[in-house]
Scaffold this active site. Structure first.
Site, mmCIF file in Angstrom:
data_model
loop_
_atom_site.group_PDB
_atom_site.id
_atom_site.type_symbol
_atom_site.label_atom_id
_atom_site.label_comp_id
_atom_site.label_asym_id
_atom_site.label_seq_id
_atom_site.Cartn_x
_atom_site.Cartn_y
_atom_site.Cartn_z
ATOM 1 N N HIS A 32 29.908 -1.045 47.071
ATOM 2 C CA HIS A 32 28.642 -0.828 47.687
ATOM 3 C C HIS A 32 28.690 -1.169 49.343
ATOM 4 C CE1 HIS A 32 27.380 -1.046 43.444
ATOM 5 N NE2 HIS A 32 26.083 -0.794 43.870
ATOM 6 N N GLU A 61 21.769 11.543 40.784
ATOM 7 C CA GLU A 61 21.991 11.909 42.146
ATOM 8 C C GLU A 61 22.347 13.325 42.568
ATOM 9 O OE1 GLU A 61 23.613 9.305 40.760
ATOM 10 O OE2 GLU A 61 22.631 7.560 41.778
#
Ligand SMILES: Cc1ncc(C[n+]2csc(CCOP(=O)(O)OP(=O)(O)O)c2C)c(N)n1
Ligand SMILES: [Mg+2]
Lengths: 327, 326
Positions: B130, B61
């Protein structure tokens, strides 16, 4: 400690039956995503059974097998996966964040690369405190895609930290890949940073035992980090969000029963580390078929007990959501 | 008007962008396109049409963010999809120190026309890593536009504007909005930034809600209407730029404000809107402002614990009742 086929197979069966129970419970209790360690048993068992008190372990989203391999209470682990108060983390961590510090588990991070970074901190502390312990980073091949892998390997090498980097590589060229490295040889990266490396067939517990033994001796001897790549065969169900018994419920008799070994799951069964190991141990006379059946029955009985414990455990009180952020 | 899902509307915006501008690329294509409700033949057609512009990168990322920033500065118009929003934390430096600063640091000589997209929110079982709703963190960047679509039509129109924008733009999609269906205008269209949508008109209280919370606020408004309380629900759609006039105008009409955003209450989108109204429409307020948000705790895995901290319609109803009584 000498390698024990019996103890190793027993542990591998416990890991397998645990994950199969997770598949069942996920359906019954409508659980969300899990990452099962089916197919990773040889590596997990043979590696984690060798760790000592005081060693620190950092694992990933695919953590269940590691926990069971190290001897974590399977009832408390299942309860955690169900979000129950009796779970390892009181239901707060769930499948992705189980820990058990009493057995050295410092962290399960579901962030790819999380474990490899934290393990360096563990190694730093163990070295600073001169405990003689080893920090073990468990991670998939995917972690090497992240920049932190390079940074962590570099600093571990630079400071000669007591870290065992244990990579579970389940990517095979031409198939579903969980890493996209420009080199096909994962160990080329740590080797370039002067870390001693080896690769091992992660489906062969005896080979893993030997390789991990050598790696631990290197690290405990104060020689700095070690990188071991375990080459694994990916279980065909491993990508599913809600798992199914993609390759059926494991039948240990397929280790010797030719008719069973040629059913629709034959290809998987040829690679299944449990069937492979049982087959080899029977062939060399270390175990009998009856031994294997009995060990499997024990594993099933333990997991049935674990299920009873987990399902009887209550959910935590809702207000517990606010407690424990700070100590 | 055709009925579409939120996810398909977003994909359509991207498809229009790919067709109309050869400098648009999608990095992180798989988790944006696959299993999102497209017909298999439509998905195949997209992959076939843009074989080198739909890219699945390594799990990197950080550098992917630098890559799109550098590419945007060098003439492209890239779209980066991170998947789950927490994965973008791997790239915080690249977003905050690089992308957000391009225009100002160069004295306006350079720009970074790029879109950063992520799936966020409390989604059920996401636990500590998450479940993030990070909108306020990006709102605090100074240098990023921030878009929070709440309906399929806005998903398509705002995404199209994000890609066309010459600024780095963060688009946050709540995972639980993906299956929402609704009417979406035909063809290629853009929805301008900085224009709030009045999702429901009402005279008694203003509810400013974002993303998935717009739906919860509308549910709450229906429940409140049974008791004769008429709530006006405002969806700002973009936080940067923010339609301050629409919010203040509504509060001037109703005299009451409840904010609803799923992020952590501390220094939140709700805090900012409350401050705005306190500064610009204090005289119109008949009661203290109430914020509905998640408490400042990491999200626990266990379902009852997650439910306890998740903002929802019931909590909005309670907040409105509180402000009506004051
Ligand atoms: C920082 C970050 N980016 C992306 C993901 C999404 N993700 C979850 S599992 C996974 C693949 C991981 O592959 P690997 O590390 O090899 O483990 P495997 O699942 O193959 O055992 C990815 C990309 C994540 N969890 N964290
Ligand atoms: Mg992998």
């Amino acid at each position: 400690m000498a390698f024990s086929p019996r103890a190793t197979l027993a542990r591998m069966l416990l890991m397998r039956r645990f994950e199969e129970m997770v598949i069942t419970l996920a359906r019954v209790h409508k659980l969300g995503r899990q990452h099962l360690a089916i197919g990773n048993e040889a590596l997990g068992a043979a590696a984690l059974m060798q760790l000592a008190d005081g060693d620190l372990i950092y694992t990933t989203h695919r953590n269940h097998g590691h926990m069971i391999a190290r001897g974590v209470d399977s009832g408390k682990a299942l309860a955690e996966i169900l979000g129950r108060a009796g779970g390892l983390c009181g239901g707060k961590g769930g499948t992705w964040h189980m820990t058990d510090p009493a057995l050295g588990f410092q962290s399960t991070s579901a962030m790819v690369g999380g474990s490899i970074g934290l393990s360096v901190g563990g190694g730093f502390a163990l070295k600073h405190r001169k405990t003689g312990g080893v920090a073990v980073a468990l991670f998939g091949d995917g972690a090497l895609d992240e920049g932190i892998a390079y940074e962590a390997l570099n600093i571990a090498s630079l400071y000669a930290l007591p870290v065992l980097f244990l990579c579970e590589n389940n990517s095979k060229e031409g198939e579903a890949q969980t890493s996209r490295l420009a080199t096909k040889e994962l160990t080329a990266v740590p080797r370039a940073l002067k870390i001693v490396c080896a690769s091992v067939d992660g489906g062969n517990p005896k080979a893993v035992d030997r390789a991990v033994g050598a790696a631990l001796a290197h690290v405990r001897g104060g020689n700095g980090p070690y990188f071991l790549e375990a080459q694994l065969v990916r279980w065909p169900g491993s990508h599913q969000i809600v798992h199914e018994f993609t390759t059926g419920v494991t039948d240990v008799t397929a280790a010797w029963d030719k008719a069973k070994a040629s059913n629709e799951h034959a290809e998987w069964q040829r690679n299944d580390p449990i069937l492979r190991f049982a087959h080899d141990m029977i062939a060399c006379g270390a175990l009998t078929r009856e031994d294997v059946v009995a060990l499997d029955a024990d594993a099933n009985a333990m997991i049935a007990k674990a299920r009873t414990f987990a399902e009887a455990s209550p959910f935590p009180k809702p207000e517990a959501a606010l407690a424990g952020v700070f100590v | 008007m055709p009925i579409k899902s939120f996810a398909v509307a977003m994909i359509d915006a991207l498809a229009h962008s790919l067709r109309s501008d050869p400098n648009v690329v999608l990095i992180g294509a798989h988790s944006f396109l696959s299993d999102r409700g497209l017909r298999p033949e439509d998905e195949r057609a997209l992959w076939d049409a843009f074989p080198d512009r739909l890219i699945d990168p390594p799990t990197s990322e950080g550098v992917c963010t630098s890559l799109v920033t550098g590419a945007a500065m060098a003439g492209m118009r890239p779209f980066l999809n991170y998947g789950t929003a927490t994965f973008a934390f791997e790239a915080f430096n690249q977003i905050m120190s690089e992308a957000a600063n391009v225009s100002l640091m160069s004295g306006g000589q350079l720009r970074a026309p790029m879109t950063l997209h992520m799936f966020a929110g409390i989604r059920g079982g996401g636990a500590g890593q998450h479940s993030s709703s990070p909108q306020a963190m990006y709102a605090n960047s100074a240098g990023l536009e921030l878009v929070l679509p709440a309906s399929p039509a806005d998903a398509q129109g705002l995404l199209r504007s994000a890609i066309k924008s010459d600024n780095p733009t963060v688009v946050i999609t709540h995972t639980r909005l993906l299956s929402m269906t609704g009417e979406v205008p035909d063809g290629d269209f853009s929805t301008p930034f900085g224009q709030a949508r009045i999702a429901r008109e009402g005279r008694d209280v203003t509810i400013v809600a974002t993303s998935l919370m717009v739906r919860e606020a509308l549910k709450a408004a229906e429940a409140l209407a049974q008791d004769g309380v008429e709530a006006e629900v405002i969806d700002p759609r973009t936080i940067i730029p923010l339609d301050t006039a629409a919010i203040c105008t509504s509060v001037r009409k109703t005299g009451r404000l409840v904010t609803v955003d799923e992020g952590n209450a501390l220094c939140s989108i709700g805090s900012e809107i409350a401050a705005l109204v306190a500064e610009q429409a204090f005289d119109a307020l008949k009661a203290p402002i109430v914020r509905v948000a998640r408490p400042p705790v990491p999200i626990a895995f266990s379902p009852p614990l997650e439910a306890y901290v998740t903002p929802n319609a019931d909590k909005v109803v309670a907040a409105v009742r509180k402000t009506m009584q004051a």
